[in-house]
Scaffold this active site. Structure first.
Site, short mmCIF file in Angstrom:
data_model
loop_
_atom_site.label_atom_id
_atom_site.label_comp_id
_atom_site.label_asym_id
_atom_site.label_seq_id
_atom_site.Cartn_x
_atom_site.Cartn_y
_atom_site.Cartn_z
CD GLU B 49 -1.79 -2.35 1.59
OE1 GLU B 49 -0.61 -2.60 1.94
OE2 GLU B 49 -2.71 -3.20 1.62
CG PHE B 111 -9.88 -10.06 10.61
CD1 PHE B 111 -8.63 -10.43 11.10
CD2 PHE B 111 -10.09 -10.08 9.24
CE1 PHE B 111 -7.62 -10.81 10.24
CE2 PHE B 111 -9.08 -10.46 8.37
CZ PHE B 111 -7.83 -10.83 8.87
CD GLN B 112 -7.51 -7.54 6.98
OE1 GLN B 112 -8.41 -7.31 6.18
NE2 GLN B 112 -6.30 -7.97 6.61
CE LYS B 161 -17.27 -7.13 2.42
NZ LYS B 161 -16.88 -8.49 2.82
CG MET B 469 21.65 13.14 5.08
SD MET B 469 22.80 14.40 4.50
CE MET B 469 21.85 15.18 3.20
#
Lengths: 175, 555
Positions: B49, B111-112, B161, B469
């Site tokens: 993602e 969940f999620q 959803k 750096m």
């Protein structure tokens, strides 16, 4: 200096979280915050008391304005205003000393809102100073419980902080 | 006829003329993906993602359009957060859609499930959790408007959803409905007059131009402005490519790794004209020593930027293009002969340069060769670190919006996915990525997307086997105690490229670079060039922490 801001916001979910998280992440101090809906149920009004110099206040104002849900911000302290807080205090007061407590309440024009077997519950409204003084006055009677609202405030006279249009107002780019 | 909110979402995207969606599917966003199946909308499947969100960002930066990105709930949503913060810091217009667990399960740690509107609140311009399907079209309309107007930024829309599956009567709203949101575009006439008279009185003006010039499309107006008043122009990192790198009035980048002449011009000017810039700490160094003799004009579309870091004499809130046009219409031409000559002399006295080494390839040389080959007309994506600063110093941009780089957040791993999005935004144009082995390894899984989408990005890895750096900071501040900055294992990037079927080259000397750079650009499709460069090379000049920008040292 302490400033009192009247902030009109769209009454959307999460708007309080947006405002409070803005204050915490940018390091501004909120002394007091009170929220409730206005005469238009789609609009809430927050009264925020914030401590800071002119530069901090300018940033608070500008950063708040960046929140999309904010409709209008007015610095109430910029003019004459009335402000109020409300406190409910429950103190120990067996029947032998109720009279004393009621006399103190009288002086502050506080009201008795409930009596228990050995307790008395008082309500007092006024500006912060008066509410503080009332709290001090009843302290000797042993405060069992105290709850205080944040400050709310309004300009005196004809001046008011209204909001433009309704929630159906459309918004066009200034082209 | 009723349609599902998921279908309405796709229709909304069509109405907003969205041509590509970057994303990654999942359970909670399933109804939306199911509607994309029939829509013909181009969907670019990233491999993470974070890759999707950076690609949408790169796409938006080069095209000036709103980048659109989709992910599922929970980890899909949290993987977007770095990319959202990156877009927020650099004012990039984006609309992000996340799936959410069904409304009945929100708040139950299902969940999620993750509270992505809560998590993203400080890094979005605005965000929404859609609670009722009928709100969706108006919310999307508002989101695109908020993302792309005023100071641009990312807007996130979280869609449970069950909401996506609900049916609604669809009509795309013709107008946005936002009560308090209305950016100021026109500069206040009185302030403009004050600025014009300050400019007319100034003898040593400097224009300090930031990313706002690119966002408002004010490139031509900026050039006209600089030429009318004969003022040198310095760019912030975000402003690079807003002023032609080959223009005689150009001073390059200012700030902590800026050119000495730009920083000196700031230190000695009597009028600083800040346009669409925000006085970031990497620009100002010690605030008290920044432009100490100057009156300050600050024009920006975001009022909160004015007076935030420095005190401003003439604030102008508005669109910088309009403000410049108002200036240009009122200004008399000025010569500022002595000042311009002085600054030109500084350019000769303190050039931005580096020392060649016969035994070892210098990273700057690779960038110079890329510049020579492309004539400054390619779009260059970078990652974050030394190579990013060398691009700023040694690649002179002639193409507007030619730099795609993470400025405000400084996000390693931005390079490859953003280059991918950029190439999708400008198909047919040359896009190159300059990265390093450290940054590249953060998101190199997107090589698969590059190949799948057949994107001819030329990838130059300035490989010094170290996190350069940070290593440089350790050299300067930690007495060369190189903690966790020397990479003891670095993969063979040629083999890596071949695993993806991508052409690969390597170079470890100037001669090889001379040969490989044109070869890479002439090879069709994506190309990886592994450049083995000198590990001890530092970005110079450098302003140490807490110092003023006129006190740069060589490191």
């Amino acid at each position: 200096m302490r400033h009192t801001l009247a902030v009109l916001v769209e009454n959307n979910p999460g708007v309080l979280a947006r405002v409070s998280s803005l204050f915490s992440r940018r390091g501004y101090n909120i002394d007091s915050l009170a929220v409730g809906r206005t005469d238009d149920p789609a609009v809430s009004r927050m009264t925020i008391v914030v401590e800071g110099d002119a530069r901090v206040l300018e940033q608070v104002n500008k950063q708040l304005h960046k929140l999309v849900d904010i409709i209008k911000i007015s610095d109430i302290t910029a003019d004459e205003f009335v402000d109020r807080e409300l406190v409910l205090i429950k103190v120990n007061a067996d029947p032998s000393i109720r009279g004393e407590v009621m006399q103190i309440a009288d002086v502050f024009r506080a009201r008795i809102v409930d009596l228990g077997q050995n307790t008395i519950t008082l309500e007092c409204t006024g500006n912060g100073g008066k509410v503080n003084a009332f709290e001090e006055a009843v302290k000797p009677y042993c405060i069992k419980e105290l709850v205080r609202t944040g400050k709310i405030a309004m300009w005196r006279g004809a001046k008011y902080t209204g909001f433009p249009g309704s929630s159906n107002k459309t918004n066009k780019e200034d082209e | 006829m009723k349609i599902t909110a998921a279908e309405a979402l796709v229709r909304c995207l069509e109405n907003e003329q969205v041509e590509v969606v970057f994303g990654y599917p999942g359970g909670a966003i399933l109804p939306v993906y199911d509607m994309l199946y029939d829509s013909g909308m181009r969907h670019v499947l990233a491999r993470h993602e974070q890759g999707a969100v950076h690609a949408a960002d790169g796409y938006a930066r080069v095209s000036g359009r709103v980048g659109v990105c989709m992910a599922t709930s929970g980890p899909g949503a949290t993987n977007l957060v770095t990319g959202i913060a990156n877009a927020y810091m650099d004012s990039v217009p984006m609309v992000l859609f996340t799936g959410q667990v069904p409304t009945t399960m929100v708040g139950t740690d299902s969940f999620q499930e993750v509270d992505i509107t809560g998590i993203s609140m400080p890094v979005t311009k605005h965000n929404y959790l859609i609670k009722e399907a009928r709100q969706l079209p108006q919310i999307i309309k508002n989101a695109f408007h908020i993302a792309s107007t005023g100071r641009p930024g990312p807007v996130l829309i979280d869609i449970p959803k069950d909401v996506a599956e609900s049916e609604i009567y669809f009509e795309y709203p013709s107008q946005v409905k936002l009560w308090g949101y209305s950016p100021t575009y026109r500069g206040h006439p009185q302030k403009i007059n004050e600025a014009v008279s300050a400019i007319q009185q100034s003898k040593r003006p400097v224009i300090y131009a930031g990313g706002g010039i690119l966002n408002s499309g004010a490139l031509e107006d900026l050039r006209n402005f600089a030429e009318i008043i004969n003022a040198p122009v310095t760019n912030t990192f975000m402003g690079l490519s807003s002023f032609s790198g080959s223009h005689p009035l150009y001073l390059g980048m200012l700030g902590l790794h800026g050119s000495r002449y730009a920083n000196r011009a700031i230190s000695e000017c009597d009028l600083l004209i800040a346009l669409g810039a925000r006085f970031d700490d990497r620009v100002t160094g010690k605030i008290a020593e920044f432009a100490p003799h100057a009156k300050v004009i600050h024009a920006d579309i975001d009022p909160a930027e004015i007076g935030k870091n420095v005190l401003v004499d003439i604030p102008i809130v508005g669109d910088v293009k309009r403000i410049l046009r108002a200036f240009n219409a009122r200004l008399e031409p000025r010569e500022n002969k002595e000042w311009v000559e002085t600054v030109q002399q500084w350019k000769k006295d303190y050039p931005v340069t580096y020392k060649q080494d016969d035994n070892m390839l210098k990273p700057q040389y690779v960038i110079e060769k890329i510049y020579e080959h492309t004539g400054g007309n390619a779009t260059i994506a970078t990652d974050v670190g030394q190579h990013q600063m060398w691009v700023a110093q040694f690649y002179s941009f002639n193409r507007p919006r030619g730099l795609v780089s993470s400025g405000g957040l400084g996000c390693m791993g931005f390079g490859l996915p953003s280059a991918m999005g950029a190439q999708i935004g400008i198909p047919g144009e040359q896009v190159a990525l300059v990265t390093s082995e450290g940054s590249f390894q953060m998101t190199m899984q997107e090589m698969a997307t590059i190949v799948e989408q057949n994107l001819p990005v030329k990838i130059f890895i300035l490989n010094n086997d170290s996190l350069g750096m940070v290593r440089q900071l350790q050299e300067v501040y930690c007495n060369k105690r190189y903690m966790a900055t020397n990479l003891k294992f670095v993969p063979d990037f040629e083999v890596f490229a071949r695993a993806y079927g991508v052409s690969a080259f390597s170079a470890s000397s100037n001669e090889e670079v001379d040969k490989v750079v044109p070869e890479a650009f002439n090879t069709p499709g994506p190309v990886v060039v592994n450049c083995k460069v000198h590990q001890d090379e530092n970005v110079t000049p450098m302003v140490l922490a807490g110092k003023g920008i006129s006190n740069a040292i060589d490191v």
